[in-house]
Motif scaffolding. Structure first.
Motif, PDB file in Angstrom:
ATOM      1  N   ASN A  68      -1.634 -13.226  -4.590  1.00 27.93           N
ATOM      2  CA  ASN A  68      -1.789 -14.551  -3.992  1.00 27.93           C
ATOM      3  C   ASN A  68      -1.092 -15.534  -4.921  1.00 27.93           C
ATOM      4  O   ASN A  68      -1.625 -15.893  -5.971  1.00 27.93           O
ATOM      5  N   GLU A  79      -2.681   0.145  -4.113  1.00 26.86           N
ATOM      6  CA  GLU A  79      -2.595  -1.163  -3.456  1.00 26.86           C
ATOM      7  C   GLU A  79      -2.344  -2.271  -4.474  1.00 26.86           C
ATOM      8  O   GLU A  79      -2.895  -2.263  -5.575  1.00 26.86           O
ATOM      9  N   LYS A  82      -2.099  -6.573  -4.258  1.00 26.64           N
ATOM     10  CA  LYS A  82      -2.178  -7.799  -3.458  1.00 26.64           C
ATOM     11  C   LYS A  82      -1.977  -8.994  -4.375  1.00 26.64           C
ATOM     12  O   LYS A  82      -2.673  -9.132  -5.383  1.00 26.64           O
ATOM     13  N   CYS A  99       6.039 -11.453  -6.924  1.00 26.81           N
ATOM     14  CA  CYS A  99       5.642 -10.236  -6.215  1.00 26.81           C
ATOM     15  C   CYS A  99       6.505  -9.042  -6.610  1.00 26.81           C
ATOM     16  O   CYS A  99       6.029  -7.898  -6.657  1.00 26.81           O
ATOM     17  N   LYS A 117      -4.350  -8.388  -7.354  1.00 26.48           N
ATOM     18  CA  LYS A 117      -5.326  -7.307  -7.248  1.00 26.48           C
ATOM     19  C   LYS A 117      -4.586  -5.980  -7.359  1.00 26.48           C
ATOM     20  O   LYS A 117      -3.657  -5.716  -6.607  1.00 26.48           O
ATOM     21  N   LYS A 158       0.849  -1.179   0.000  1.00 27.70           N
ATOM     22  CA  LYS A 158       0.000   0.000   0.000  1.00 27.70           C
ATOM     23  C   LYS A 158       0.886   1.230   0.000  1.00 27.70           C
ATOM     24  O   LYS A 158       1.968   1.233   0.564  1.00 27.70           O
TER      25      LYS A 158
END
Length: 266
Positions: free
Chosen positions: A198, A194, A196, A174, A205, A2
């Motif tokens: 997984n 932001e 995100k 990532c 996201k 973030k």
């Protein structure tokens, strides 16, 4: 990841003040610690108000760097010629060149060319160019343009993945998306608030404010990101080694407060 934004960054390499005594300089310095601070101290000591300064990113392998600056000498203790003479006495300064006025009170950096990020050339286009470019293409090509823009973005995403790996030496999924988010902000495409990821589900996201291609498409009944959506899908397909799609769930063109992308396996 973030992040929070602060304020806009003016990238204009120019000084504008028709009623002030402005002068522009190209100062070539030895690439060593303290040279920029030393130059700024000389401006302050002589009461020269700094209007604009452009310093290149430091590259340790280069012996010199050239700084472009515009100073307001209206209330300075010295004139421009005397100031240049003082600078010439500094052994860390290799050369000094005056920048010419483009018109009365307007000095623009016309020496630094091309613009680059590392070794990649960059062409800057303001909203006054991009907006009619996008809206005209949409108007003339209708629905075909969405497909063309998406495939263009997809190809860009693949190339960016290779570029990030070669430039930053990254390999973790990532890290690819963290760099993409940072570069999106750096280049002014939008503000990524932001990210995100997984890795097990292979989903990403992305939440972005003020994405440029959507801001030019207001108002709309449907999401309007095709280039960036393609970039996300292209990068994710390489990173996760499978066909991926990116869906825009929220869009500022529709009146939402941000653009929200969900990247997932196809």
């Amino acid at each position: 990841m973030k992040s929070s934004r602060i304020e806009s960054l003016n990238l204009a390499r120019e000084g504008i003040a028709p009623n002030r005594e402005l002068y522009g300089l190209y100062v070539t310095l030895l690439n060593k610690p303290g040279v920029i601070q030393n130059l700024l101290k000389k401006l302050t000591k002589n009461r020269v108000r700094l209007v604009c300064i452009n310093t290149p990113s430091m590259e340790f392998t280069r012996p010199h760097m050239t700084v472009f600056l515009v100073g307001d000498f209206t209330k300075a203790y010295v004139g421009i010629d005397d100031f240049i003479q003082k600078l010439r006495q500094d052994r860390t300064i290799v050369s000094i060149e005056r920048a010419s006025e483009i018109t009365k009170g307007v000095i623009i950096d016309t020496k630094h060319f091309p613009l680059t990020i590392h070794d990649m050339r960059v062409i800057m286009m303001g909203e006054i160019v991009l907006r009619p470019l996008v809206t005209t293409i949409r108007d003339k090509m209708k629905f075909l343009v969405d497909v063309v823009l998406w495939h263009t973005g997809y190809a860009i995403g693949i190339e960016l993945t290779k570029l990030f790996k070669d430039t930053y030496g990254i390999s973790k999924p990532c890290d690819y998306f963290a760099v993409l988010a940072a570069r999106t902000i750096e280049l002014g495409w939008g503000y990524v608030e932001e990210v995100k990821l997984n890795q097990i589900a292979r989903t990403v996201k992305f939440s972005i404010q003020d994405l440029w291609e959507c801001s030019f498409s207001k108002p709309s009944e449907k999401p309007q990101s095709h280039i960036y959506r393609g970039i996300l899908a292209g990068m994710a397909s390489v990173v996760f080694k499978t066909d991926m799609i990116a869906e825009e769930k929220m869009c500022i063109a529709k009146g939402d407060n941000k653009c929200l992308f969900i990247v997932r396996p196809k």
